[in-house]
Write a protein that holds these residues in place. Structure first.
Motif, short mmCIF file in Angstrom:
data_model
loop_
_atom_site.label_atom_id
_atom_site.label_comp_id
_atom_site.label_asym_id
_atom_site.label_seq_id
_atom_site.Cartn_x
_atom_site.Cartn_y
_atom_site.Cartn_z
N LYS A 141 -6.96 2.93 -0.36
CA LYS A 141 -7.21 3.53 0.83
C LYS A 141 -6.86 2.65 2.18
O LYS A 141 -7.24 1.55 2.21
CB LYS A 141 -8.73 3.99 1.14
CG LYS A 141 -9.32 4.67 -0.17
CD LYS A 141 -8.97 6.10 0.00
CE LYS A 141 -9.81 6.92 -1.17
NZ LYS A 141 -9.20 6.81 -2.36
N MET A 149 0.83 -1.45 0.07
CA MET A 149 0.04 -0.01 -0.16
C MET A 149 0.81 1.29 0.08
O MET A 149 0.55 2.23 -0.84
CB MET A 149 -0.75 -0.06 1.22
CG MET A 149 -1.35 1.20 1.64
SD MET A 149 -2.37 1.08 3.34
CE MET A 149 -3.61 0.27 2.88
N CYS A 186 -10.91 -4.72 6.65
CA CYS A 186 -12.14 -3.64 5.90
C CYS A 186 -12.09 -3.68 4.63
O CYS A 186 -13.01 -3.55 3.90
CB CYS A 186 -11.72 -2.15 6.52
SG CYS A 186 -10.56 -1.40 5.65
N THR A 216 -10.62 -1.79 2.42
CA THR A 216 -10.47 -0.65 1.26
C THR A 216 -9.30 -0.60 0.84
O THR A 216 -9.02 0.29 -0.08
CB THR A 216 -10.69 0.78 2.19
OG1 THR A 216 -9.54 0.65 3.43
CG2 THR A 216 -12.02 0.71 3.03
S1 FES Z 1 -6.62 -1.00 5.23
FE1 FES Z 1 -6.18 -3.05 4.38
S2 FES Z 1 -7.91 -4.44 5.04
FE2 FES Z 1 -8.27 -2.54 5.83
#
Ligand code: FES
Ligand code: FES
Lengths: 164, 290
Positions: free
Chosen positions: A46, A34, A54, A56
């Motif tokens: 994100k 990321m 989550c 994202t």
């Molecule tokens: S930021 Fe990677 S799963 Fe939530």
């Protein structure tokens, strides 16, 4: 490539394919995929939870759906990474994105890039998916705005029209 | 409660063979932490529970990612992802315990990253050790002293040792394996109670049974050997099952925590084991009458 040393802040070079283009990048050992994607200008990915809960940050690595917050950047060496930037090319929206708009599935939009990547994965890997299957895979994509129903409907409609 | 830290800075090694990996652990960095899927390690680092000085990324060891069936033994490379393990066409359908990992082991992303070796060594939710134990399986470990096998529930890694393979025997004709998890939330795969049951029968007579619970004493996972023994030589019938299971589950002492009390866990353990055994019986008697 045998070893990478980063103790003294030394950056190392790594090659991989990002949205279909060969890229070579400098990175530190403790960078997550990321972090590297952000450094390379990818803004769709994100950070929601940073612990794999989550969705994202979801991206595709060699066609597999993964959390880019859990993967070290070096683990993507020589692999092919796909983000939303690679799904909608030349400013043209992908049918998944069209459907999300048509069904007004996006509210604040924070979770949507992760949803688009996850939907792409479902389309490719499980083209026969029914509603249950779609829900089962989307279970780890949290939408704080609570738009789940419309998100599922939108994705179902894309799967159905891709079957025709 | 939710205080996340930056990822600590560390050296990263990226070996591409087991030999290189063992060399790094022996000579360069004996305290290096192994990074495979990262689904346990990264959250631990983010929560400040572990600060490695060095990390070895072993995902380059492609030689450790495989599922093989040879001569009545299944071999699963330590770096095989949970998804690849669960969906391997080499493992027959009757190993429901393995197939259902797609339903009980976290989310699709987690299954695509987490590895069977990682789950055996460090997994917070120890589904693979439970299933492997219920199949009489072992873990192969390679280190400075060479190769050895260990039971999944007693596994202790020495300095410079790594898990390279899971091994379990084919249970043969008249067998079936089952797994289930009672959870509070559907997406994270954290079980209040998890249970694994394997059964082998000759006609309708039990030859061998294995029953594993995630908590038998405190937080310790274990088998219900008393129940396993009492099942042997019985004829399959749900007639006596409830009482029998109840009698044996009465002696377990699972620990309580914020997810559930020990008493509740005990109750659910009983329900799951009865379900598991009934499923196995139905499957086997159905198969017999075919
Ligand atoms: S930021 Fe990677 S799963 Fe939530
Ligand atoms: S649209 Fe706001 S989080 Fe999903």
């Amino acid at each position: 490539m045998h070893e990478i040393l980063d103790g003294g802040g030394v950056e190392v070079k790594m090659k991989f394919v990002l949205n279909g283009r060969a890229v070579s990048a400098e990175l530190k050992g403790n960078e997550r995929l990321m972090d590297l994607l952000w450094k390379l200008g990818i803004r769709s990915v994100k950070e929601g939870c940073s612990t794999g809960d989550c969705g994202t940050c979801n991206v595709l690595v060699d066609g597999r759906l993964v959390n880019s917050c859990m993967m070290l950047a070096v683990q993507a060496r020589n692999k092919s990474v796909v983000t939303v930037e690679g799904i909608s090319q030349n400013e043209e929206l992908h049918p998944i994105q069209e459907a999300l708009i048509e069904y007004t599935a996006s509210q604040c939009g924070y979770c949507i890039p992760g949803i688009v990547v996850t939907a792409k994965y479902i389309l490719e890997k499980y083209p026969q998916a029914d509603e249950n299957m779609v829900r089962q895979i989307l279970i780890a994509n949290i939408c704080r705005c609570g738009g789940y129903t419309r998100i599922v409907e939108a994705i179902k409609s894309v799967i159905e029209s891709s079957r025709r | 409660m939710y205080d996340l830290k930056a990822v600590p800075s560390f050296d990263v090694y990226v070996p591409s063979t087991i030999k290189e990996l063992l060399e790094i652990l022996r000579e360069k960095h004996p305290n290096a932490v192994i990074y495979a899927g990262g689904t346990d390690l990264m959250p631990m680092m983010k929560r400040g529970k572990i600060r490695p000085e060095a990390v070895v990324d072993i995902t380059g060891l492609t030689e450790l990612s495989y599922v093989k069936a040879d001569n009545g033994v299944y071999r699963v490379g330590g770096l095989t992802t949970i998804q690849d393990f669960a969906t391997s066409p080499l493992i027959p359908e009757k190993y429901f315990s393995i197939k259902w990992l797609t339903k009980y082991f976290g989310a699709e992303t987690t299954r695509n990253m987490a590895t069977v070796g990682g789950n055996v060594v460090s997994g917070g939710e120890r589904d693979v050790p439970a299933i492997l134990t219920s199949l009489d399986g072992h873990v192969k470990i390679v280190g400075p002293q060479g190769e050895r096998l260990d039971a999944p529930l007693e596994l202790k890694l020495g300095h410079g040792e790594i898990v390279t393979e899971l091994v379990f025997p084919d249970w043969g004709l008249g067998s079936v394996s089952w797994f289930s998890k009672f959870e509070k939330r559907a997406s994270n795969g954290i079980g209040v109670v998890t249970a694994a049951v394997s059964l082998k029968c000759d006609d309708d007579r039990v030859e061998k049974a294995r029953i594993v619970l995630n908590r038998v004493q405190g937080k310790t996972m274990g088998r219900l050997t008393g129940l396993e023994e009492e099942l042997v030589d019985r004829r399959l019938s749900s007639f006596y099952l409830r009482d029998l299971v109840e009698r044996h589950v009465a002696s377990i002492k699972p620990a309580g925590d914020f997810r559930a009390s020990g008493e509740f866990r005990k109750h659910v353990s009983k329900v799951l084991i009865v379900r598991g055994l009934e499923f196995c019986m139905k499957y086997l008697t159905g198969a017999v009458s075919k």
